[in-house]
Design a protein around this motif. Structure first.
Motif, PDB file in Angstrom:
ATOM      1  N   VAL A 134       0.839  -1.205   0.000  1.00  0.00           N
ATOM      2  CA  VAL A 134       0.000   0.000   0.000  1.00  0.00           C
ATOM      3  C   VAL A 134       0.869   1.249   0.000  1.00  0.00           C
ATOM      4  O   VAL A 134       1.956   1.284   0.580  1.00  0.00           O
ATOM      5  N   TRP A 135       0.386   2.272  -0.715  1.00  0.00           N
ATOM      6  CA  TRP A 135       1.058   3.568  -0.836  1.00  0.00           C
ATOM      7  C   TRP A 135       2.456   3.443  -1.427  1.00  0.00           C
ATOM      8  O   TRP A 135       3.322   4.300  -1.220  1.00  0.00           O
ATOM      9  N   GLY A 136       2.707   2.353  -2.152  1.00  0.00           N
ATOM     10  CA  GLY A 136       3.998   2.182  -2.792  1.00  0.00           C
ATOM     11  C   GLY A 136       5.130   1.786  -1.873  1.00  0.00           C
ATOM     12  O   GLY A 136       6.298   1.791  -2.280  1.00  0.00           O
ATOM     13  N   LEU A 137       4.804   1.439  -0.636  1.00  0.00           N
ATOM     14  CA  LEU A 137       5.829   1.017   0.315  1.00  0.00           C
ATOM     15  C   LEU A 137       6.351  -0.372  -0.060  1.00  0.00           C
ATOM     16  O   LEU A 137       5.661  -1.137  -0.741  1.00  0.00           O
ATOM     17  N   PRO A 138       7.562  -0.716   0.371  1.00  0.00           N
ATOM     18  CA  PRO A 138       8.089  -2.061   0.083  1.00  0.00           C
ATOM     19  C   PRO A 138       7.170  -3.151   0.597  1.00  0.00           C
ATOM     20  O   PRO A 138       6.669  -3.086   1.727  1.00  0.00           O
ATOM     21  N   GLY A 139       6.923  -4.135  -0.239  1.00  0.00           N
ATOM     22  CA  GLY A 139       6.055  -5.248   0.145  1.00  0.00           C
ATOM     23  C   GLY A 139       6.866  -6.352   0.797  1.00  0.00           C
ATOM     24  O   GLY A 139       7.838  -6.835   0.212  1.00  0.00           O
ATOM     25  N   VAL A 140       6.479  -6.728   1.989  1.00  0.00           N
ATOM     26  CA  VAL A 140       7.210  -7.753   2.731  1.00  0.00           C
ATOM     27  C   VAL A 140       6.315  -8.976   2.917  1.00  0.00           C
ATOM     28  O   VAL A 140       5.182  -8.866   3.395  1.00  0.00           O
ATOM     29  N   SER A 141       6.801 -10.135   2.521  1.00  0.00           N
ATOM     30  CA  SER A 141       6.060 -11.376   2.707  1.00  0.00           C
ATOM     31  C   SER A 141       7.039 -12.506   2.951  1.00  0.00           C
ATOM     32  O   SER A 141       8.191 -12.446   2.512  1.00  0.00           O
ATOM     33  N   ILE A 142       6.589 -13.530   3.668  1.00  0.00           N
ATOM     34  CA  ILE A 142       7.438 -14.689   3.944  1.00  0.00           C
ATOM     35  C   ILE A 142       7.324 -15.662   2.781  1.00  0.00           C
ATOM     36  O   ILE A 142       6.223 -16.041   2.389  1.00  0.00           O
ATOM     37  N   PRO A 143       8.448 -16.074   2.203  1.00  0.00           N
ATOM     38  CA  PRO A 143       8.382 -17.070   1.114  1.00  0.00           C
ATOM     39  C   PRO A 143       7.671 -18.326   1.590  1.00  0.00           C
ATOM     40  O   PRO A 143       7.890 -18.784   2.722  1.00  0.00           O
ATOM     41  N   ARG A 144       6.835 -18.879   0.723  1.00  0.00           N
ATOM     42  CA  ARG A 144       6.062 -20.057   1.152  1.00  0.00           C
ATOM     43  C   ARG A 144       5.712 -20.939  -0.037  1.00  0.00           C
ATOM     44  O   ARG A 144       5.667 -20.491  -1.184  1.00  0.00           O
ATOM     45  N   VAL A 145       5.467 -22.202   0.285  1.00  0.00           N
ATOM     46  CA  VAL A 145       4.968 -23.168  -0.677  1.00  0.00           C
ATOM     47  C   VAL A 145       3.763 -23.842  -0.032  1.00  0.00           C
ATOM     48  O   VAL A 145       3.879 -24.397   1.066  1.00  0.00           O
ATOM     49  N   VAL A 146       2.623 -23.793  -0.702  1.00  0.00           N
ATOM     50  CA  VAL A 146       1.395 -24.411  -0.194  1.00  0.00           C
ATOM     51  C   VAL A 146       0.980 -25.525  -1.146  1.00  0.00           C
ATOM     52  O   VAL A 146       0.757 -25.278  -2.332  1.00  0.00           O
ATOM     53  N   VAL A 147       0.882 -26.736  -0.624  1.00  0.00           N
ATOM     54  CA  VAL A 147       0.551 -27.914  -1.433  1.00  0.00           C
ATOM     55  C   VAL A 147      -0.791 -28.468  -0.996  1.00  0.00           C
ATOM     56  O   VAL A 147      -0.994 -28.792   0.172  1.00  0.00           O
ATOM     57  N   GLN A 148      -1.707 -28.587  -1.955  1.00  0.00           N
ATOM     58  CA  GLN A 148      -3.011 -29.196  -1.691  1.00  0.00           C
ATOM     59  C   GLN A 148      -3.100 -30.522  -2.426  1.00  0.00           C
ATOM     60  O   GLN A 148      -2.867 -30.575  -3.639  1.00  0.00           O
ATOM     61  N   GLN A 149      -3.407 -31.565  -1.697  1.00  0.00           N
ATOM     62  CA  GLN A 149      -3.538 -32.886  -2.293  1.00  0.00           C
ATOM     63  C   GLN A 149      -4.995 -33.266  -2.488  1.00  0.00           C
ATOM     64  O   GLN A 149      -5.882 -32.804  -1.777  1.00  0.00           O
ATOM     65  N   ARG A 150      -5.228 -34.135  -3.491  1.00  0.00           N
ATOM     66  CA  ARG A 150      -6.561 -34.672  -3.708  1.00  0.00           C
ATOM     67  C   ARG A 150      -6.930 -35.616  -2.564  1.00  0.00           C
ATOM     68  O   ARG A 150      -6.076 -36.139  -1.859  1.00  0.00           O
ATOM     69  N   GLU A 151      -8.208 -35.818  -2.416  1.00  0.00           N
ATOM     70  CA  GLU A 151      -8.667 -36.793  -1.433  1.00  0.00           C
ATOM     71  C   GLU A 151      -8.153 -38.178  -1.836  1.00  0.00           C
ATOM     72  O   GLU A 151      -8.237 -38.570  -3.000  1.00  0.00           O
ATOM     73  N   MET A 152      -7.568 -38.884  -0.882  1.00  0.00           N
ATOM     74  CA  MET A 152      -7.021 -40.199  -1.169  1.00  0.00           C
ATOM     75  C   MET A 152      -7.403 -41.186  -0.062  1.00  0.00           C
ATOM     76  O   MET A 152      -7.582 -40.814   1.099  1.00  0.00           O
ATOM     77  N   LYS A 153      -7.541 -42.429  -0.449  1.00  0.00           N
ATOM     78  CA  LYS A 153      -7.878 -43.463   0.521  1.00  0.00           C
ATOM     79  C   LYS A 153      -6.655 -43.800   1.349  1.00  0.00           C
ATOM     80  O   LYS A 153      -5.535 -43.885   0.840  1.00  0.00           O
ATOM     81  N   VAL A 154      -6.850 -43.982   2.648  1.00  0.00           N
ATOM     82  CA  VAL A 154      -5.760 -44.355   3.548  1.00  0.00           C
ATOM     83  C   VAL A 154      -6.124 -45.644   4.265  1.00  0.00           C
ATOM     84  O   VAL A 154      -7.293 -45.892   4.597  1.00  0.00           O
ATOM     85  N   GLU A 155      -5.103 -46.442   4.486  1.00  0.00           N
ATOM     86  CA  GLU A 155      -5.316 -47.701   5.187  1.00  0.00           C
ATOM     87  C   GLU A 155      -5.248 -47.458   6.695  1.00  0.00           C
ATOM     88  O   GLU A 155      -4.320 -46.845   7.201  1.00  0.00           O
ATOM     89  N   VAL A 156      -6.254 -47.948   7.396  1.00  0.00           N
ATOM     90  CA  VAL A 156      -6.327 -47.782   8.841  1.00  0.00           C
ATOM     91  C   VAL A 156      -6.413 -49.157   9.488  1.00  0.00           C
ATOM     92  O   VAL A 156      -7.342 -49.930   9.212  1.00  0.00           O
ATOM     93  N   GLU A 157      -5.442 -49.452  10.326  1.00  0.00           N
ATOM     94  CA  GLU A 157      -5.434 -50.750  10.996  1.00  0.00           C
ATOM     95  C   GLU A 157      -6.626 -50.870  11.939  1.00  0.00           C
ATOM     96  O   GLU A 157      -6.929 -49.958  12.714  1.00  0.00           O
TER      97      GLU A 157
END
Length: 414
Positions: A262-285
């Motif tokens: 905003v107002w042309g000030l330096p933009g600061v953000s934390i580098p990030r990687v966001v991964v979304q996976q499809r719904e998958m079946k999991v084995e439950v003992e």
């Protein structure tokens, strides 16, 4: 309070590491150029490595090389890159020159029999990448080691992050890495097309590498790409792109080397990687007869480029238990977990898994570079020629999609 003090100590020690005695068989490394990145990427990490000596620095300006040598306590200063390559006492070269000079001086170093730690991006475009790594592969064995310095990949945090992901089930990935406006000065080499500058050629290369690692595959096409022209210079200062991968998933990157808020000030953000996976079946003992359980996972890593200072890996699992016969939902619940990894899980017990909490991404990378030179077991993390070639292919493809010119090809011939 203890955790905060530990954070302060680690952050201090990253830049002020202990300095053990150097071994007699230490690898002597020479630095091409006098850019600031060498102090962070090599000189400081080398202090804690007993098998590395920073032996020389070279510049086309002898006075500049001498000033740099005095500042960083480097024994020898050369007024010519080639003179350093001709020195038989130099075992390896670190090449952090402008991107446009990576190709020529890496080829020259390899021809001189030197190992090469090559700053990212490896070269200016795909043609140069194919040529450089083909030449390297053509050399008789044992050939010099050649490594593109994609340093975040070497830190245990990145391997821990990837271990929490099932690549075939990845649906969407968002990678954001921005530098605030003013971080790179107006006269910086990153603003020059002839020097192969631009956002994608700088921090953008990290975002592309992140996507490829998460999907564990190469993109099949670039679906969208928009570049924002720099306010000065003749390159892009920001580029956003979307890549489609073989499993149908899509990865988005946001690379910016002049981010404003905003107002042309330096933009600061934390580098990030966001991964979304499809719904998958999991084995439950012990799961009840006639019921199935699925999981939809989101994994996020914050601060991956500077993981040594602080990072956080968040895992959110949305679990659903269903009746197998008709898919009726019987129960739904969410589980959350936060992880960190400053050292390898196998540290102290597995060969190649050495490390300390204060080791930077660069120090972990240097460890593997030296391991490879000395024929020792490594952590398993590496960047080979094929990886680097595909890296440049993805960058070039994004430029083409955005309607931006691919960086120029060197006329140098070996």
């Amino acid at each position: 309070m203890g955790a905060f003090l530990s954070l302060l100590v680690r952050c201090w020690t990253v830049d002020h590491p202990p300095e053990p005695p150097k071994s007699r068989e230490a690898i002597k490394i020479g630095i091409l150029g006098t850019g600031w990145i060498a102090s962070r990427a090599l000189i400081t990490p080398a202090k804690s490595h007993p098998d590395v000596i920073i032996a020389a620095v070279a510049s086309r300006d002898k006075t500049r090389a001498e000033a740099y040598a005095r500042k960083f306590n480097v024994p020898i200063a050369y007024g010519s890159y080639q003179h350093m390559l001709d020195d038989p006492a130099i075992d390896a070269i670190y090449n952090p020159l402008p991107n446009s000079e990576h190709y020529e001086w890496s080829l020259r170093a390899l021809k001189a029999g030197k190992h090469v730690l090559l700053e990212k991006p490896s070269v200016s475009n795909t043609l140069e990448a194919e040529s450089l790594f083909a030449y390297h592969s053509s050399l008789p064995t044992p050939r010099p080691v050649l490594l593109e310095a994609i340093h975040p990949r070497f830190h245990p945090a990145w391997s821990e992050f990837l271990s929490l992901i099932s690549s075939p089930h990845v649906e969407k990935v968002d990678v954001k890495f921005n530098a605030p406006s003013g971080f790179f000065a107006k006269g910086d080499i990153r603003w020059r097309f002839d020097l192969a500058g631009g956002a994608m050629m700088d921090i953008g290369s990290y975002t592309v590498s992140c996507l490829r690692d998460v999907f564990g595959a190469e993109p099949v096409r670039v679906e969208s790409a928009v570049a924002r022209a720099a306010k000065w210079g003749d390159v892009e200062e920001g580029l956003k792109a979307g890549f489609r991968f073989p499993n149908g998933g899509v990865g988005f990157i946001d690379a910016d080397i002049n981010k404003t808020s905003v107002w042309g000030l330096p933009g600061v953000s934390i580098p990030r990687v966001v991964v979304q996976q499809r719904e998958m079946k999991v084995e439950v003992e012990g799961a009840p007869e006639g019921e199935i359980q699925t999981r939809k996972r989101t994994v996020t890593i914050w601060g991956f480029p500077g993981a040594m200072y602080h990072h956080s890996i968040g895992v959110v699992d949305v679990n659903v238990r269903k009746r197998a016969s008709d898919g009726q939902v019987l129960k739904r619940w969410t589980e959350k977990e936060t992880k960190k990894a400053y050292v390898w899980n196998g540290r102290g017990t597995e060969s190649g898994k050495e490390g300390e909490p204060y080791w930077s991404t660069y120090r972990y990378m240097l460890e593997q570079f030296i391991n490879r030179i000395k024929g020792r077991d490594g952590s398993g993390v590496w960047v080979d020629g094929e990886y680097s070639i595909h890296q440049m292919k993805a960058i070039d493809a994004a430029y083409v999609k955005a309607g931006v010119a691919i960086r120029p090809t060197s006329s140098f011939k070996i």
